[in-house]
Scaffold this active site. Structure first.
Site, short mmCIF file in Angstrom:
data_model
loop_
_atom_site.label_atom_id
_atom_site.label_comp_id
_atom_site.label_asym_id
_atom_site.label_seq_id
_atom_site.Cartn_x
_atom_site.Cartn_y
_atom_site.Cartn_z
N SER A 94 7.52 -18.23 53.40
CA SER A 94 7.77 -17.05 52.56
C SER A 94 6.54 -16.67 51.77
O SER A 94 6.25 -15.48 51.58
CB SER A 94 8.95 -17.32 51.61
OG SER A 94 10.16 -17.34 52.32
N ALA B 17 11.77 -7.98 56.83
CA ALA B 17 10.67 -8.65 57.53
C ALA B 17 9.37 -7.97 57.11
O ALA B 17 8.91 -7.02 57.75
CB ALA B 17 10.86 -8.56 59.03
N VAL B 18 8.80 -8.46 56.00
CA VAL B 18 7.69 -7.74 55.37
C VAL B 18 6.40 -7.81 56.17
O VAL B 18 5.46 -7.06 55.86
CB VAL B 18 7.45 -8.25 53.92
CG1 VAL B 18 8.63 -7.91 53.04
CG2 VAL B 18 7.15 -9.74 53.91
N GLU C 170 4.27 -14.75 54.09
CA GLU C 170 4.78 -13.41 54.39
C GLU C 170 4.62 -12.46 53.22
O GLU C 170 4.14 -11.34 53.36
CB GLU C 170 6.24 -13.51 54.81
CG GLU C 170 6.42 -14.11 56.19
CD GLU C 170 7.73 -14.85 56.38
OE1 GLU C 170 7.91 -15.46 57.44
OE2 GLU C 170 8.57 -14.82 55.46
N GLN C 171 5.01 -12.92 52.03
CA GLN C 171 4.91 -12.04 50.87
C GLN C 171 3.44 -11.77 50.52
O GLN C 171 3.09 -10.68 50.05
CB GLN C 171 5.67 -12.63 49.69
CG GLN C 171 7.17 -12.73 49.96
CD GLN C 171 8.01 -12.68 48.69
OE1 GLN C 171 7.61 -12.11 47.67
NE2 GLN C 171 9.21 -13.26 48.75
N HIS D 110 17.52 -16.87 51.26
CA HIS D 110 16.23 -16.20 51.19
C HIS D 110 15.90 -15.78 49.75
O HIS D 110 16.79 -15.36 49.00
CB HIS D 110 16.21 -14.97 52.09
CG HIS D 110 16.08 -15.31 53.53
ND1 HIS D 110 17.10 -15.89 54.25
CD2 HIS D 110 15.02 -15.18 54.40
CE1 HIS D 110 16.69 -16.10 55.50
NE2 HIS D 110 15.45 -15.68 55.61
N PHE E 102 17.98 -8.69 48.98
CA PHE E 102 17.43 -7.75 49.97
C PHE E 102 16.51 -8.52 50.91
O PHE E 102 15.57 -9.21 50.48
CB PHE E 102 16.64 -6.67 49.24
CG PHE E 102 15.93 -5.69 50.14
CD1 PHE E 102 16.64 -4.77 50.88
CD2 PHE E 102 14.54 -5.69 50.23
CE1 PHE E 102 16.00 -3.87 51.71
CE2 PHE E 102 13.88 -4.78 51.04
CZ PHE E 102 14.62 -3.88 51.79
#
Length: 598
Positions: free
Chosen positions: A92, A130-131, A95-96, A75, A127
């Protein structure tokens, strides 16, 4: 095999696919880790999306620590180099972006990168969070930074597991995207819980904390909001706020004279508490009634949903005021208790427009009801650690509590030899270790010395007094009482050996409330219908079901909590997906019961 982007993925396609095709269809669910899908293929056919998710979790567990570490390290860092270089996977990037990490201020970017570096130095992996959050719409950057800072203090083994739990949550949301589904009922309940949390007592609200204690303005506003939703959005036939402050919604059966099923939980909170304790058990059945009303459907029994006014005992030294009124156990002496500001309960009721003299009439007539069921957030780490969204409660633990004091002799810390001391604090410390050892001797038995106080303690004085508490809980009264008896015998013996004395007072004794077998089995079948394994577990905490047990057969369903299942804490949380499964399990139980009665 090429995955078409023109239509969503289906279980039929997955179940029919070869191992290679299956792996391709699930590409991107777990970051750069096709081995998980390859291993999960063996578990076909999948009866539901929940079954598939659980199979992927099991495959990850079976892969072993090295493979899991590789998964974590696959990740990218949050707002890290890959984001800047635009080399993130599409998943990703999405999500970000939803969490606003692609639009950080220079200060936010610098802080996150500082946290990334410190975290990686400590743990040896990035780190993982799950944003997109429990609702799937994205956490704020402030929430992300707060989670970063909090989790940096974790033990490495715990944080390793927490990283995996967040990866499974990320995968859950990615699967929704692939299948073109969303947890609509879970979203509804989650949004209701968020909306209710806007009501909080002023001094706590000013600090962004949730506190709703009995008959305060925040408590009355919460009750009014629940009543409004029941009447309007949900379509209950009758909604009242009764003489003790319970919010009671009735959705009648196909026959007006039919018996009713009672369900519900409490809407008061502890001070600086969470949004789901109690309230989940009101909102889940409300969502079920809403759906019945939408479909124009009546069941061969009525449904009575109760938001119990009080369970936590925060404002007054009385608990289960709401459910106790329904079972005939409301103690009228409570009415003369005063809160910290000197306001008597009786006067608080008058100010709220309630009639205390009507409370005796609230006792339910057993012959009119089928039973009582309750949905509740687990308030513990078990489901979280097992990666299971739901658990079926076998019994609510019986408990006994004592407060006591050991009295020794205060003396000079420098001049009193170790073999001449009569140290009250070390006597209590020994007791705490004995409680711990005894409670570990049997499954589901717990014992706690939660309060230790040395009055007027000083760094250079051997403690002459030490106050303490003792809490013992077990799924049966016999196990509880055997442990309590052993502990008290050991307390007597150790005090005699140490040359100290003790005083002890029992302050509370509550009987265990085993689930009614037929109702527990209904919950079990409901969970199985979702394609999930049934995990049976006792409840260590007390619930309204414990009080209703005196009147009706009862059984409970637990819903997994996030953040290691913490409760009575602002970090208390659950996901819309887990809540959605709870709503569906509740709906299935209603359907089962209807089939039995017809």
């Amino acid at each position: 095999m090429t995955v078409s982007s023109n239509f969503p993925l289906t279980l039929e396609r997955l179940n029919a696919a070869t191992r290679a095709g299956f792996t391709t269809l699930l590409d991107g669910t777990y970051e750069h880790s096709p081995w998980i899908a390859e291993a999960a293929w063996d578990a076909r056919p999948f009866a539901s999306l929940a079954t598939l998710k659980h199979a992927l979790v099991r495959a990850t567990r079976a892969g072993g620590r090295e493979a899991q570490l590789g998964l974590i390290r696959a990740h990218p860092e949050l707002a890290g180099k890959a984001m800047v270089a635009k080399t993130l996977t599409a998943e990703s990037t999405n999500e970000q972006g939803k969490a606003g990490l692609t639009a950080c201020t220079p200060e936010e970017f610098a802080r996150i990168n500082e946290l990334n570096a410190a975290y990686n130095r400590k743990f040896g992996f990035p780190f993982i969070l799950a944003v997109r959050g429990p609702r799937g719409v994205g956490l704020s950057k402030q929430q992300i930074i707060a989670a970063f800072e909090r989790r940096a203090s974790h033990h490495p083994d715990f944080e390793f597991d927490e990283a995996l739990r967040n990866i499974h949550r990320i995968a859950e949301i990615r699967l929704d995207d692939k299948f073109g589904v969303e947890p609509t009922q879970g979203n509804l309940v989650w949004d209701w819980a968020e909306s209710l949390a806007r009501f909080s007592e002023p001094e706590y609200a000013a600090r962004g904390e949730l506190t709703v204690t009995y008959l305060t303005d925040a408590h009355r506003a919460t009750a009014a909001q629940l009543a409004d939703w029941m009447r309007g959005e949900c379509g209950f036939d009758d909604v009242t706020i009764d003489a003790v402050g319970n919010v009671v919604g009735v959705y009648g059966g196909s026959d007006a004279s039919a018996k009713r099923l009672i369900t519900g939980s409490h809407y008061d909170t502890v001070r600086n508490g969470g949004k789901y304790d109690g309230r989940l058990g009101i909102l889940v059945p409300m969502a079920c009634v809403r759906e019945l009303k939408r479909r124009g459907e009546r069941l061969p029994f009525g449904i009575e949903v109760i938001g119990f006014a009080e369970e936590e005992g925060q404002r007054y030294e009385a608990v289960f005021l709401g459910s106790g009124a329904l079972t005939g156990h409301f103690d009228e002496r409570w009415l003369d208790q005063a809160d910290a500001n000197g306001v008597r309960m009786r006067d608080a009721m008058v100010a709220a427009g309630l009639r205390a003299e009507d409370i005796p009439s609230l006792k339910r007539e057993i012959s009119r009801y089928l039973g009582f069921i309750e949905v509740h957030i687990e308030q513990g780490p078990v489901l979280n650690e097992l990666d299971l969204p739901l658990g079926v409660v076998t019994s609510i633990n019986g408990s006994v509590r004592h407060v006591g004091e050991v009295v020794g002799l205060a003396s000079h810390a420098g001049t009193t030899p170790m073999d001449r001391r009569r140290d009250a604090a070390t006597a209590v410390a020994e007791l705490a270790l004995l409680v711990e050892k005894r409670a570990q001797s049997q499954p589901h038995l717990v014992g706690t010395v939660g309060m230790l106080e040395v009055p007027n303690g000083s760094i250079n004085v051997v403690p002459g007094r030490c106050k303490f508490s003792l809490d013992v809980r077990a799924p049966t009264d016999a196990v509880r009482d055997a442990c309590s008896s052993d502990v008290l015998a050991q307390l007597k013996a150790l005090c005699e050996r140490r040359g100290v004395s003790y005083r002890l007072q029992e302050t509370m004794r509550a009987s265990a409330a085993p689930s009614a077998p037929a109702w527990q089995q209904r919950w079990e079948r409901a969970v199985e219908s979702l394609g999930l394994p049934v995990h049976r577990m006792p409840s260590g905490a007390g619930h309204d079901a414990m009080k209703m047990h005196a009147l009706l057969p009862q059984a409970m369903l637990f819903v997994r909590g996030e953040n290691a299942g913490i409760s009575h804490n602002p970090l208390e949380s659950s996901t819309a997906h887990d809540i959605d499964l709870a709503v569906r399990a509740f709906q299935t139980l209603l359907e089962q019961l209807a089939s039995e009665i017809r």
